[in-house]
Design an enzyme around this catalytic site. Structure first.
Site, PDB file in Angstrom:
ATOM      1  N   ASP A   1       0.804  -1.231   0.000  1.00  0.00           N
ATOM      2  CA  ASP A   1       0.000   0.000   0.000  1.00  0.00           C
ATOM      3  C   ASP A   1       0.832   1.274   0.000  1.00  0.00           C
ATOM      4  O   ASP A   1       0.441   2.289   0.580  1.00  0.00           O
ATOM      5  CB  ASP A   1      -0.978   0.002   1.202  1.00  0.00           C
ATOM      6  CG  ASP A   1      -1.743  -1.306   1.286  1.00  0.00           C
ATOM      7  OD1 ASP A   1      -2.233  -1.748   0.247  1.00  0.00           O
ATOM      8  OD2 ASP A   1      -1.823  -1.882   2.383  1.00  0.00           O
TER       9      ASP A   1
ATOM     10  N   HIS B   1      -4.194  -2.493  -6.785  1.00  0.00           N
ATOM     11  CA  HIS B   1      -3.516  -1.344  -7.368  1.00  0.00           C
ATOM     12  C   HIS B   1      -4.541  -0.277  -7.737  1.00  0.00           C
ATOM     13  O   HIS B   1      -5.488  -0.551  -8.457  1.00  0.00           O
ATOM     14  CB  HIS B   1      -2.721  -1.769  -8.608  1.00  0.00           C
ATOM     15  CG  HIS B   1      -1.425  -2.412  -8.258  1.00  0.00           C
ATOM     16  ND1 HIS B   1      -0.612  -2.994  -9.190  1.00  0.00           N
ATOM     17  CD2 HIS B   1      -0.798  -2.570  -7.081  1.00  0.00           C
ATOM     18  CE1 HIS B   1       0.461  -3.467  -8.595  1.00  0.00           C
ATOM     19  NE2 HIS B   1       0.363  -3.234  -7.298  1.00  0.00           N
TER      20      HIS B   1
HETATM   21  P1  IMP Z   1      -2.406 -12.899   2.256  1.00  0.00           P
HETATM   22  O1  IMP Z   1      -1.417 -12.460   1.254  1.00  0.00           O
HETATM   23  O2  IMP Z   1      -3.827 -12.690   1.841  1.00  0.00           O
HETATM   24  O3  IMP Z   1      -2.162 -14.297   2.756  1.00  0.00           O
HETATM   25  O4  IMP Z   1      -2.233 -11.953   3.551  1.00  0.00           O
HETATM   26  C1  IMP Z   1      -1.090 -12.021   4.371  1.00  0.00           C
HETATM   27  C2  IMP Z   1      -0.720 -10.661   4.928  1.00  0.00           C
HETATM   28  O5  IMP Z   1      -0.285  -9.823   3.882  1.00  0.00           O
HETATM   29  C3  IMP Z   1      -1.869  -9.912   5.596  1.00  0.00           C
HETATM   30  O6  IMP Z   1      -1.349  -9.122   6.644  1.00  0.00           O
HETATM   31  C4  IMP Z   1      -2.394  -9.006   4.490  1.00  0.00           C
HETATM   32  O7  IMP Z   1      -3.058  -7.867   4.990  1.00  0.00           O
HETATM   33  C5  IMP Z   1      -1.080  -8.636   3.800  1.00  0.00           C
HETATM   34  N1  IMP Z   1      -1.245  -8.311   2.378  1.00  0.00           N
HETATM   35  C6  IMP Z   1      -1.354  -9.168   1.341  1.00  0.00           C
HETATM   36  N2  IMP Z   1      -1.425  -8.507   0.188  1.00  0.00           N
HETATM   37  C7  IMP Z   1      -1.351  -7.201   0.487  1.00  0.00           C
HETATM   38  C8  IMP Z   1      -1.329  -6.010  -0.306  1.00  0.00           C
HETATM   39  O8  IMP Z   1      -1.371  -6.021  -1.532  1.00  0.00           O
HETATM   40  N3  IMP Z   1      -1.220  -4.834   0.387  1.00  0.00           N
HETATM   41  C9  IMP Z   1      -1.107  -4.787   1.730  1.00  0.00           C
HETATM   42  N4  IMP Z   1      -1.112  -5.863   2.502  1.00  0.00           N
HETATM   43  C10 IMP Z   1      -1.225  -7.065   1.884  1.00  0.00           C
HETATM   44 MG    MG Z   2      -2.067  -2.236  -2.704  1.00  0.00          MG
END
Ligand code: IMP
Ligand code: MG
Length: 335
Positions: free
Chosen positions: A15, A43
């Site tokens: 982010d 995105h």
């Molecule tokens: P997962 O990738 O859905 O398994 O999530 C694992 C961790 O990564 C969690 O804390 C999510 O909030 C974070 N996360 C996954 N993808 C993103 C992203 O694109 N932006 C911010 N946090 C992410």
């Molecule tokens: Mg993002």
């Protein structure tokens, strides 16, 4: 032949505004590629005065460039096809979007498992990411080449010309370097972009994208619950619109941890650093960071804060970053 590869990587917990940078840069490349993750990413791109959101498709498609989803990505077929429809409806040429045949497919069972067992405990995005990568590692996964729904999108070409790689998630969400188990299931470091099929020797620039304050989407003990009680940090959530673009969840916010930023700059090998959302901090009017010793430091003005941050990055980086390649950005559409 590949001319060179430039890689955009997030320097924090996701982010940071990588999508904006990727979209702003895409016109100078022949191909824009994703190398990790799947629909957990979000995105946000502002183009011609309109806001667009994607989760999986690289932002080359907004600029008439080939957009490749690499073999280390995971894909949800329904969500992918919906994103294609959305782009088509908005007049973009979706024939540019290509999926590597070895991409792994996220199934309903993966999503169910994530929602039931992982999301409540770890605050995942609930997109089935971890179970899909687990099946991949177990050699029980399904790959894109075996899915008729994807047949028009399967990539049989090769990388050519000037390549831009678009990171998803970020350094501190990397499965090897992040605060395990509060991480994602893929490798976010720029060298992992080589999984797209190019030699590390082709890498020219590594563009690290940071934010002028820190945010975390989902659970992480590095962002203690007490942060929710800070009035000014809560203001920052609202001013910065810090709500997950995939989950809609409120992100937990803290002042920029400078030690962490320096570590991610050095670990990633960033040769350029773009620090986003400066307009948001300026609007808040509080100029604070957390230093190497975990102490908060206040600056008297934003220009003082930027000057000191820039000097410190120049002093502590081991990547020979040039002064003009440290950029403070405070605009939704421009770098
Ligand atoms: P997962 O990738 O859905 O398994 O999530 C694992 C961790 O990564 C969690 O804390 C999510 O909030 C974070 N996360 C996954 N993808 C993103 C992203 O694109 N932006 C911010 N946090 C992410
Ligand atoms: Mg993002």
């Amino acid at each position: 032949m590949i001319d060179y590869v430039d890689i955009i990587v997030g320097l924090a917990w996701g982010d940071e505004g990588k999508g904006k940078i990727s979209s702003a840069m895409a016109k100078d490349y022949d191909m824009v590629c994703r190398w990790n993750g799947g629909p957990n990413a979000g995105h946000t791109v502002y183009l011609y005065g309109k806001k667009y959101k994607t989760h999986l498709i690289p932002s080359g498609v907004f600029h008439g460039k080939k957009s490749i989803i690499g073999p280390n990505c995971v894909l949800n077929i329904d969500k992918f096809l919906k994103e294609i429809e959305y782009l088509k409806e908005n007049g973009f040429d979706t024939s540019l979007v290509k999926v590597h045949p070895n991409v792994h497919i996220i199934t309903d069972a993966h999503i169910e498992y994530d929602l039931k067992h992982l999301k409540p405990k770890l605050g995942t995005t609930g997109q089935g990411i971890a179970p899909c990568y687990a099946d991949k590692a177990n050699r029980t996964g399904i790959q894109a080449h075996s899915c008729p729904e994807l047949k028009d999108f399967i990539w049989d070409g090769k990388l050519e010309g000037k390549i831009l790689c678009e990171g998803a998630q970020s350094i501190w969400l990397d499965i090897n370097y992040g605060d395990y188990p509060f991480v994602t299931s893929s490798e976010t470091f720029p060298h992992n972009a080589c999984s797209l099929g190019f030699s590390p020797k082709k890498i020219r620039e590594i563009i690290g994208v940071a934010k002028i304050y820190d945010t975390k989407s989902g659970v992480d003990p590095l962002f203690p619950e007490t942060l929710w009680n800070d009035v000014r940090l809560n203001q920052l959530i609202e001013l910065g619109g810090e709500y997950g673009s995939t989950t809609g969840r409120k992100r937990i916010v803290n002042w920029l941890n400078f030690g962490r930023l320096m570590e991610s700059i050095n670990l990633s090998g960033a040769t350029r650093v773009i620090i986003n959302k400066c307009d948001v901090l300026e609007e808040l009017g509080i100029f604070k960071i957390i230093n190497f010793y975990g102490l908060s430091i206040d600056f008297s003005s934003f220009s003082q804060m930027k000057r000191i941050l820039k000097d410190a990055i120049l002093e502590y980086n081991i990547n020979n970053i040039k002064k003009e390649n440290i950029i403070f950005s405070g605009d939704k559409t421009l770098i």
